[in-house]
Enzyme design. Structure first.
Site, PDB file in Angstrom:
ATOM      1  N   GLY A   1       4.268-109.596  53.542  1.00  0.00           N
ATOM      2  CA  GLY A   1       3.464-110.869  53.381  1.00  0.00           C
ATOM      3  C   GLY A   1       3.994-112.040  53.879  1.00  0.00           C
ATOM      4  O   GLY A   1       4.687-111.661  55.266  1.00  0.00           O
ATOM      5  N   SER A   2       3.916-113.237  53.588  1.00  0.00           N
ATOM      6  CA  SER A   2       4.686-114.575  54.235  1.00  0.00           C
ATOM      7  C   SER A   2       6.363-114.450  54.400  1.00  0.00           C
ATOM      8  O   SER A   2       6.851-113.977  53.244  1.00  0.00           O
ATOM      9  CB  SER A   2       4.148-115.748  53.785  1.00  0.00           C
TER      10      SER A   2
ATOM     11  N   GLU B   1       8.325-106.982  55.356  1.00  0.00           N
ATOM     12  CA  GLU B   1       7.479-106.986  56.560  1.00  0.00           C
ATOM     13  C   GLU B   1       6.592-108.359  56.448  1.00  0.00           C
ATOM     14  O   GLU B   1       5.907-108.613  55.579  1.00  0.00           O
ATOM     15  CB  GLU B   1       6.482-105.577  56.372  1.00  0.00           C
TER      16      GLU B   1
ATOM     17  N   LYS C   1       1.676-104.553  42.920  1.00  0.00           N
ATOM     18  CA  LYS C   1       1.202-105.666  42.478  1.00  0.00           C
ATOM     19  C   LYS C   1       0.353-106.277  43.689  1.00  0.00           C
ATOM     20  O   LYS C   1       0.995-106.871  44.662  1.00  0.00           O
ATOM     21  CB  LYS C   1       2.147-106.708  42.393  1.00  0.00           C
TER      22      LYS C   1
ATOM     23  N   CYS D   1      -0.515-108.526  60.459  1.00  0.00           N
ATOM     24  CA  CYS D   1       0.826-108.932  60.681  1.00  0.00           C
ATOM     25  C   CYS D   1       1.165-108.685  62.485  1.00  0.00           C
ATOM     26  O   CYS D   1       2.075-109.616  62.945  1.00  0.00           O
ATOM     27  CB  CYS D   1       1.787-108.420  59.896  1.00  0.00           C
TER      28      CYS D   1
ATOM     29  N   GLU E   1       2.802-118.232  63.415  1.00  0.00           N
ATOM     30  CA  GLU E   1       1.976-117.149  63.053  1.00  0.00           C
ATOM     31  C   GLU E   1       0.662-117.910  62.425  1.00  0.00           C
ATOM     32  O   GLU E   1       0.920-118.546  61.470  1.00  0.00           O
ATOM     33  CB  GLU E   1       2.446-116.159  62.133  1.00  0.00           C
TER      34      GLU E   1
ATOM     35  N   GLY F   1       8.899-113.701  51.390  1.00  0.00           N
ATOM     36  CA  GLY F   1       9.927-112.828  51.948  1.00  0.00           C
ATOM     37  C   GLY F   1      11.191-113.305  51.297  1.00  0.00           C
ATOM     38  O   GLY F   1      12.276-112.555  50.767  1.00  0.00           O
TER      39      GLY F   1
END
Ligand code: NAD
Length: 489
Positions: A239-240, A261, A186, A295, A391, A244
């Protein structure tokens, strides 16, 4: 390819279809949504707006491929050869793919070209590795033979972000395929056109139906349906941290494993003996690359007080000379991915809790409506300032002073994240000491690679996630151990 739509810029666009069992099919509801180019904010393509029923179909196709389908009957060598063929096709189409990536994601064309080389490299590396994962024999009791075998999980789900759409595809899917899993990807709704093109190339390469399925759509619909699907055996997410957590909860409910990650706030530490001529260009690139939407971007630079004035002067001059611009040949900084991301980054800049050292610009040639943000460097930042802790995912650098080695380690380790770090010093003993003390998944000494090469295991600790991608480590993530104990008397 005559039935493929062509964009204003002459790009051949994938159709708004999913790839399920080697067939290109619309979402079950027929729904689609627009893709905007970050370069000018204009609609330039559409993708399928898939729902749970489309995810069901993709998972069923993968299940059939894994449980007795043609994919399951291939030897590891044959799987590897298919992957090498896909790698060659990606290289053959690299320029078209790079142009598409640049229009879809907004990244400078130089970056997009580099991304395609890396994407091909993932399929090359893991294609070559497919038949090199061997088992072990364990000495046990007399009369016994014990084998430790590595088996694929089965059907693996892959949810990837928009910052490096093609690279993330290769990074997540290639090791899973190499181990013999059947995959459902996806990609991110903000940028997924190259994933669809690479899907087409996988069919051309000869992948059997169901080995590689792609379902586009919204995270909270298609992504959620995939992560919660009862018939997937493993999930890989990038992703975020917020999503996650949801992925990990979904995996727990299905009693399956996952890798996460989730980004970072990676420090580059400039000790008093750092070679600044070598370090400064690397520090700038580690942040500016991909507009800071990486990232593993080096978003904090920790500077020994004795170097502060020199580093500040050089970074100020460098940042004032950088302008965000459209993706022409020379651009180093493009637009951000979306209006939402631009607002988010601008909010960080406007409310920064540290003095502004320098701000770059936006090129007067950048098209109206694009999502451009002028880069910014702040400092001296308190280690616990919001701008030094969170971040931002944009071209924003936090400069933080330190007094001694212990102080540098404390500050470097003093965020919730732990992904990558760099140490700039010529002192060999200090290199070893500090590398050991840093809580993160990758340490560079006198250099920095945002994630580094395909061969290098990569991943984080704490809020950066867990599990390792890249290198041989990823093959181990996408497989489990079966111990076979044979009492032969
Ligand atoms: P996100 O986590 O929302 O999206 C990443 C992927 O997850 C996309 O494919 C998305 O469709 C999917 N997703 C979203 N919601 C989901 C859900 N409920 N269930 C399953 N899948 C879901 O990231 P974003 O909103 O695109 O970006 C937000 C922030 O995340 C960024 O500003 C950045 O800080 C961080 N981020 C980190 C990385 C990274 O490489 N670690 C990449 C992108 C974004």
């Amino acid at each position: 390819m005559k039935d493929f739509p062509v964009s204003k810029r002459g790009l051949v666009l994938p159709r708004p279809l999913n790839l399920i069992g080697n067939a290109f099919v619309p979402a079950g509801t027929g729904a689609e949504f627009d893709v905007l180019s970050p370069l000018d904010g204009q609609r330039f393509a559409a993708i399928a707006d898939s729902g749970p029923e489309d995810v069901d179909a993709a998972v069923a196709a993968a299940r059939a491929a894994f449980d007795g389908g043609a994919w399951s009957k291939l030897s590891a060598t044959e799987r590897g050869r298919l992957m090498l063929r896909l790698s060659a096709l990606i290289l053959e189409h690299a320029e078209d793919l790079a142009q598409l990536e640049s229009a879809d994601n907004g990244k400078p064309i130089l970056q997009a070209r580099a991304d395609m080389q890396v994407t091909a490299r993932y399929f090359e590396f893991y294609g070559g590795a497919a038949d090199k994962v061997h088992g072990e024999i364990i000495p046990f009791l007399p009369g016994y033979n014990v084998e430790v075998q590595r088996e694929p999980h089965g059907v693996t789900g892959h949810i990837i972000p928009w910052n490096y759409p093609a690279q993330m595809f290769g990074r997540s899917v290639a090791p899973a395929l190499a181990m013999g899993n059947a995959t459902v990807l996806k990609p991110a709704e903000d940028a997924c056109l190259t994933a669809l093109r690479i899907g087409e190339l996988s069919v051309e390469a000869g992948f059997p139906p169901g080995a590689l399925n792609i379902v586009t759509g919204r995270g909270d619909v298609a992504g959620k349906a995939l992560s919660e699907h009862p018939d997937i055996d493993f999930i890989s997410f990038t992703g975020s941290p917020e999503v996650g957590v949801m992925i990990q909860i979904a995996a727990a409910r299905n009693f399956i494993g996952c890798t996460l990650e989730l980004g970072g706030k990676s420090p580059q530490i400039l000790f008093e003996d750092a070679d600044l001529d070598a370090a400064i260009p690397v520090v700038i690139n580690a942040l500016i690359q991909n507009g800071g939407q990486t990232c593993s971007a080096g978003t904090r630079v920790l500077v020994h007080r004795s170097l502060w004035d020199r580093v500040e002067t050089r970074l100020k001059a460098a940042f004032e000379g950088i302008s965000a611009s459209a993706s022409d040949e020379a651009a180093v900084l493009g637009p951000l991915i979306s209006a939402r991301q631009k607002r988010r980054v601008e909010e960080y800049i406007e409310t920064a809790d540290a003095p502004l050292i320098a701000r770059g610009g936006i090129s007067f040639e950048a098209p109206e409506g694009g999502f451009y943000v002028a880069p910014a460097v702040f400092g001296p930042c308190a280690p616990d300032a919001r701008i030094a802790q969170e971040e931002v995912f944009g071209p924003v650098l936090a400069m933080i002073p330190f007094d001694d080695e212990a102080d540098a380690i404390r500050i470097a380790n003093g965020t919730d994240y732990g992904l990558v770090a760099a140490i700039w010093t010529r002192d060999g003993a200090r290199q070893q000491r500090v590398a050991k003390a840093l809580r993160c998944g990758q340490v560079f000494i006198n250099g920095y690679g945002a994630g580094g090469g395909v061969e290098l295991p990569f991943g984080g600790v704490r809020k950066s996630g867990h599990g390792r991608e890249k290198g041989f480590a990823a093959l181990l993530e996408f497989s489990h151990i079966k111990t076979v104990v044979n009492n032969h008397g």
